[in-house]
Motif scaffolding. Structure first.
Motif, short mmCIF file in Angstrom:
data_model
loop_
_atom_site.label_atom_id
_atom_site.label_comp_id
_atom_site.label_asym_id
_atom_site.label_seq_id
_atom_site.Cartn_x
_atom_site.Cartn_y
_atom_site.Cartn_z
N MET A 1 0.85 -1.19 0.00
CA MET A 1 0.00 0.00 0.00
C MET A 1 0.88 1.25 0.00
O MET A 1 1.84 1.33 0.76
CB MET A 1 -0.90 0.01 1.25
N ALA A 2 0.55 2.22 -0.87
CA ALA A 2 1.32 3.45 -0.91
C ALA A 2 1.11 4.23 0.37
O ALA A 2 0.12 4.07 1.07
CB ALA A 2 0.88 4.29 -2.12
N THR A 3 2.06 5.10 0.68
CA THR A 3 1.95 5.92 1.88
C THR A 3 1.99 7.39 1.50
O THR A 3 2.58 7.78 0.51
CB THR A 3 3.10 5.63 2.86
N ARG A 4 1.36 8.20 2.28
CA ARG A 4 1.28 9.62 2.01
C ARG A 4 2.61 10.30 2.34
O ARG A 4 3.30 9.90 3.26
CB ARG A 4 0.15 10.23 2.86
N LEU A 5 2.93 11.35 1.59
CA LEU A 5 4.09 12.18 1.88
C LEU A 5 3.59 13.40 2.64
O LEU A 5 3.14 14.38 2.05
CB LEU A 5 4.78 12.62 0.57
N PRO A 6 3.60 13.36 3.97
CA PRO A 6 2.89 14.37 4.75
C PRO A 6 3.39 15.79 4.54
O PRO A 6 2.60 16.71 4.50
CB PRO A 6 3.11 13.91 6.21
N ASN A 7 4.68 15.99 4.38
CA ASN A 7 5.18 17.35 4.24
C ASN A 7 4.65 18.01 2.98
O ASN A 7 4.13 19.12 3.00
CB ASN A 7 6.71 17.36 4.22
N ASP A 8 4.76 17.34 1.83
CA ASP A 8 4.28 17.90 0.58
C ASP A 8 2.76 18.05 0.60
O ASP A 8 2.23 19.09 0.19
CB ASP A 8 4.70 17.01 -0.60
N TYR A 9 2.07 17.04 1.03
CA TYR A 9 0.62 17.07 1.04
C TYR A 9 0.10 18.16 1.97
O TYR A 9 -0.76 18.96 1.60
CB TYR A 9 0.07 15.71 1.47
N ASP A 10 0.64 18.21 3.19
CA ASP A 10 0.16 19.18 4.17
C ASP A 10 0.45 20.61 3.76
O ASP A 10 -0.36 21.51 3.96
CB ASP A 10 0.78 18.89 5.54
N ILE B 1 -2.72 23.85 -10.82
CA ILE B 1 -3.26 22.55 -11.17
C ILE B 1 -2.11 21.74 -11.75
O ILE B 1 -1.32 22.24 -12.55
CB ILE B 1 -4.41 22.69 -12.18
N VAL B 2 -2.00 20.48 -11.35
CA VAL B 2 -0.89 19.64 -11.81
C VAL B 2 -1.40 18.67 -12.87
O VAL B 2 -2.13 17.72 -12.53
CB VAL B 2 -0.27 18.86 -10.64
N PRO B 3 -1.06 18.88 -14.13
CA PRO B 3 -1.48 17.93 -15.17
C PRO B 3 -0.80 16.58 -14.96
O PRO B 3 0.39 16.51 -14.64
CB PRO B 3 -1.00 18.58 -16.47
N VAL B 4 -1.56 15.50 -15.16
CA VAL B 4 -1.05 14.14 -14.93
C VAL B 4 -1.32 13.31 -16.18
O VAL B 4 -2.44 13.31 -16.71
CB VAL B 4 -1.75 13.49 -13.72
N ALA B 5 -0.32 12.58 -16.63
CA ALA B 5 -0.50 11.67 -17.76
C ALA B 5 -1.29 10.46 -17.30
O ALA B 5 -0.97 9.83 -16.29
CB ALA B 5 0.86 11.24 -18.32
N GLU B 6 -2.34 10.11 -18.04
CA GLU B 6 -3.21 9.01 -17.62
C GLU B 6 -2.45 7.70 -17.50
O GLU B 6 -2.66 6.93 -16.54
CB GLU B 6 -4.37 8.85 -18.60
N ASP B 7 -1.57 7.40 -18.45
CA ASP B 7 -0.81 6.15 -18.39
C ASP B 7 0.05 6.08 -17.12
O ASP B 7 0.14 5.02 -16.48
CB ASP B 7 0.08 6.00 -19.63
N ASP B 8 0.67 7.21 -16.78
CA ASP B 8 1.50 7.24 -15.58
C ASP B 8 0.65 7.04 -14.33
O ASP B 8 1.02 6.30 -13.41
CB ASP B 8 2.25 8.57 -15.50
N LEU B 9 -0.50 7.69 -14.31
CA LEU B 9 -1.40 7.55 -13.16
C LEU B 9 -1.88 6.12 -13.00
O LEU B 9 -1.87 5.56 -11.89
CB LEU B 9 -2.59 8.50 -13.33
N ARG B 10 -2.28 5.49 -14.08
CA ARG B 10 -2.74 4.10 -14.01
C ARG B 10 -1.63 3.17 -13.50
O ARG B 10 -1.89 2.24 -12.73
CB ARG B 10 -3.24 3.64 -15.37
N ALA B 11 -0.40 3.44 -13.94
CA ALA B 11 0.72 2.62 -13.48
C ALA B 11 0.93 2.76 -11.98
O ALA B 11 1.23 1.79 -11.28
CB ALA B 11 1.99 3.00 -14.24
N ARG B 12 0.76 3.99 -11.48
CA ARG B 12 0.93 4.22 -10.04
C ARG B 12 -0.20 3.58 -9.23
O ARG B 12 0.01 3.14 -8.10
CB ARG B 12 0.97 5.73 -9.76
N LEU B 13 -1.40 3.52 -9.80
CA LEU B 13 -2.55 2.98 -9.09
C LEU B 13 -2.45 1.47 -8.87
O LEU B 13 -3.18 0.92 -8.05
CB LEU B 13 -3.84 3.32 -9.84
N VAL B 14 -1.54 0.83 -9.56
CA VAL B 14 -1.32 -0.60 -9.35
C VAL B 14 -0.91 -0.87 -7.90
O VAL B 14 -1.14 -1.96 -7.36
CB VAL B 14 -0.25 -1.13 -10.33
#
Length: 234
Positions: free
Chosen positions: A1-10, A192-205
């Protein structure tokens, strides 16, 4: 399971709270109402309405006895619509001022539904467990690794589906993103951060126990956003 990066996210979350509670508050109130707006903002309003309808269509029509999290509820249109289908909705947003507007706009009668309005972090585990989580245009300001890490946290407390939107990396969006970097920070909204769909799908694995379901892109003038559904399995 991926984990959050609290500093960047917060850090990003706090910047968004400040922006939407100060600089953009009135503009956002106008955008999400029937107030007259510019032609550009009218296309954004139309795009957001179309996207909201897509996300509502992906939920069951009968939501009675069903807990739904509206993660990044803004002025409350989605939460109110879900509640009118009978859902018990928690609507949460980092911008306390927008949540106040949502409370004011809530009809006195919403059938069997209920809404709990909250201001704060959508990832707060104290919010509890939900059958469905919807994050409409509330994760589009985060880098892909933070976006997926946030989804991983939500996944721990979701039993059915997570539906979110992202800014698809198109030539136009990439150009607008790069042009925005040229302006002083005080003159622009959180990017707004544009995201490539292929990259996003790969990360969602990395989200074990989840698979990608439906997807749909909405383009309306200056509004471009893509919905993606995650479905729990196993």
């Amino acid at each position: 399971m991926a984990t959050r990066l609290p500093n960047d996210y917060d850090t990003r979350r706090e910047a968004l709270a400040t922006y939407f509670d100060s600089t953009a508050r009135q503009a956002w109130i106008d955008l999400t109402s029937d107030a007259k707006v510019s032609g550009i903002r009218a296309t954004v309003r139309a795009g957001r309405e179309a996207m909201r309808n897509v996300l509502l269509d992906w939920l069951p029509m009968d939501l009675r006895r069903t807990r739904v999290l509206d993660a990044g509820c803004g002025t409350g249109a989605f939460a109110i619509a879900a509640a009118c289908r009978g859902a018990e909705v928690t609507g949460i947003d980092v911008a306390a001022g927008l949540v106040e507007v949502a409370q004011q706009r809530t009809p006195s009668f919403i059938g069997h539904g209920r809404i709990h309005w909250r201001s704060g972090d959508m990832l707060d585990p104290g919010l509890g467990t939900f059958a469905h989580v919807v994050a409409m245009d509330s994760l589009i300001h985060y880098q892909p690794e933070d976006l997926v890490a946030a989804l991983a946290e939500l996944a721990q407390r979701t039993t059915g589906t997570i539906t979110f939107t992202f800014a698809p990396r198109t030539t136009l969006l990439a150009a607008m993103h790069n042009i925005g970097k040229a302006f002083p920070k005080s003159d622009r909204s959180p990017a707004i951060v544009p995201v490539a769909e292929d990259d996003l799908r790969a990360r969602l694995v990395a989200l074990s126990g989840w698979s990608v379901g439906r997807t749909q892109r909405i383009s309306s003038g200056f509004y471009t956003s893509q919905a993606l559904e995650l479905v729990r399995h196993g």
